[in-house]
Design an enzyme around this catalytic site. Sequence first.
Site, PDB file in Angstrom:
ATOM      1  N   ARG A  57       0.811  -1.215   0.000  1.00 12.35           N
ATOM      2  CA  ARG A  57       0.000   0.000   0.000  1.00 12.35           C
ATOM      3  C   ARG A  57       0.846   1.267   0.000  1.00 12.35           C
ATOM      4  O   ARG A  57       0.622   2.168  -0.808  1.00 12.35           O
ATOM      5  CB  ARG A  57      -0.934   0.032   1.215  1.00 12.35           C
ATOM      6  CG  ARG A  57      -2.260  -0.659   1.014  1.00 12.35           C
ATOM      7  CD  ARG A  57      -2.743  -1.248   2.292  1.00 12.35           C
ATOM      8  NE  ARG A  57      -1.758  -2.187   2.822  1.00 12.35           N
ATOM      9  CZ  ARG A  57      -1.618  -3.433   2.348  1.00 12.35           C
ATOM     10  NH1 ARG A  57      -2.415  -3.870   1.419  1.00 12.35           N
ATOM     11  NH2 ARG A  57      -0.680  -4.237   2.811  1.00 12.35           N
ATOM     12  N   THR A  58       1.802   1.360   0.915  1.00 16.91           N
ATOM     13  CA  THR A  58       2.564   2.605   1.030  1.00 16.91           C
ATOM     14  C   THR A  58       3.363   2.870  -0.239  1.00 16.91           C
ATOM     15  O   THR A  58       3.363   3.982  -0.767  1.00 16.91           O
ATOM     16  CB  THR A  58       3.500   2.548   2.253  1.00 16.91           C
ATOM     17  OG1 THR A  58       2.715   2.325   3.424  1.00 16.91           O
ATOM     18  CG2 THR A  58       4.271   3.848   2.410  1.00 16.91           C
ATOM     19  N   LYS A  86      25.914  -4.669  -1.461  1.00 16.72           N
ATOM     20  CA  LYS A  86      27.343  -4.765  -1.767  1.00 16.72           C
ATOM     21  C   LYS A  86      28.190  -3.992  -0.765  1.00 16.72           C
ATOM     22  O   LYS A  86      29.395  -3.849  -0.957  1.00 16.72           O
ATOM     23  CB  LYS A  86      27.600  -4.231  -3.182  1.00 16.72           C
ATOM     24  CG  LYS A  86      26.796  -4.942  -4.266  1.00 16.72           C
ATOM     25  CD  LYS A  86      27.008  -4.273  -5.622  1.00 16.72           C
ATOM     26  CE  LYS A  86      26.141  -4.923  -6.691  1.00 16.72           C
ATOM     27  NZ  LYS A  86      26.298  -4.268  -8.015  1.00 16.72           N
ATOM     28  N   ARG A 107      11.510   3.643   2.839  1.00 14.06           N
ATOM     29  CA  ARG A 107      11.189   2.771   3.976  1.00 14.06           C
ATOM     30  C   ARG A 107      12.424   1.924   4.275  1.00 14.06           C
ATOM     31  O   ARG A 107      13.088   1.428   3.359  1.00 14.06           O
ATOM     32  CB  ARG A 107       9.999   1.867   3.665  1.00 14.06           C
ATOM     33  CG  ARG A 107       9.779   0.793   4.738  1.00 14.06           C
ATOM     34  CD  ARG A 107       8.485   0.036   4.533  1.00 14.06           C
ATOM     35  NE  ARG A 107       7.338   0.883   4.857  1.00 14.06           N
ATOM     36  CZ  ARG A 107       6.085   0.438   4.883  1.00 14.06           C
ATOM     37  NH1 ARG A 107       5.821  -0.823   4.610  1.00 14.06           N
ATOM     38  NH2 ARG A 107       5.097   1.252   5.195  1.00 14.06           N
TER      39      ARG A 107
END
Length: 338
Positions: A57-58, A86, A107
């Site tokens: 959703r976000t 990496k 996020r």
Amino acid sequence: MKFAGSHILSVSQFERADVEHVFAVADRMRPFAERELMTKALDGAILGAMFFEPSTRTRVSFGSAFNLLGGEVRETTGFEHSAIAKGESLYDTARVISGYSDVIAMRHPESGSVSEFAAASRVPVINGGDGSNEHPSQALLDLYTIRKEREDQGGGVDGLRIALVGDLKYGRTVHSLCQLLSVFKNLHIVLVSPKELCMPEYIIEHLRQAGHAVIESDQLEASISQVDIVYSTRLQEERFSSTQEADLYRGRFRLNQAIYTQNCQPNTVIMHPLPRDSRANARELDVDLNDNPNLAIFRQTDNGVLVRMALFALILDVVDLVEKEARPVQWFTARRFK
């Protein structure tokens, strides 16, 4: 608050006037979000959507909001698809991606990580959730939904009675929502959770210092009988040390239609930040609530696009241009928002 060019990292940035300004702009975004009008206000602008933790959703809401303003989206999902796998630092990643983007939504599973990233970024950064810490855009859309649901019933946010139910220890959505609610007046807040998953004390103290009544309880039925909003939240299984530990609390505060009918007032609104866990042993909100007109969870998700459009328009300073660039939508839209 000065929005143009600013990071959005924490709800602590917002005073009441700032919240109301965001909501006023969000109201102006409705014709665009509901596909009545289209705009090219952000034509040529690029959103860097960097989601290092699972999100549907976000992530899609941020992308849709930016697209609806005429911009383009470039996504990175998961550590395995990024240079961080990496060994690249957040500092280096921020310096690079902010050269490719005009604004970044991020996020990350670690608390404080988005603020660290923003400190090195050359463009504005919006916190899309950092560990169990905060989720400011979710809090804004939740509060926008509360305001809209209460207005439809002839009320407002001041004087609100709300029960927050579930994993209040790790749930970043309720952490941010409580802090944002504190700028309003005369709230009655019931915190319903197992004692082991209670709301952090600093948030409770913040609410009480702001003059609000706060009650803690581990009894669902009694706690939801005299409230305007029941805000349920998912068990944050990913924050536990093991599935076995999370299972100790799974399904403890299930709300279904029978419990709602027996204990809630007829117009009590049901909210949830989603995803709701629909597995048989969880079901914090049972599917038999789907036909309940007071279930607002999908109105919440629709409102998320409005609020995120407002944030982008404010941060990139195109609020008035959005409407100047407006023209009618030509394609079939199914009128799904009516």
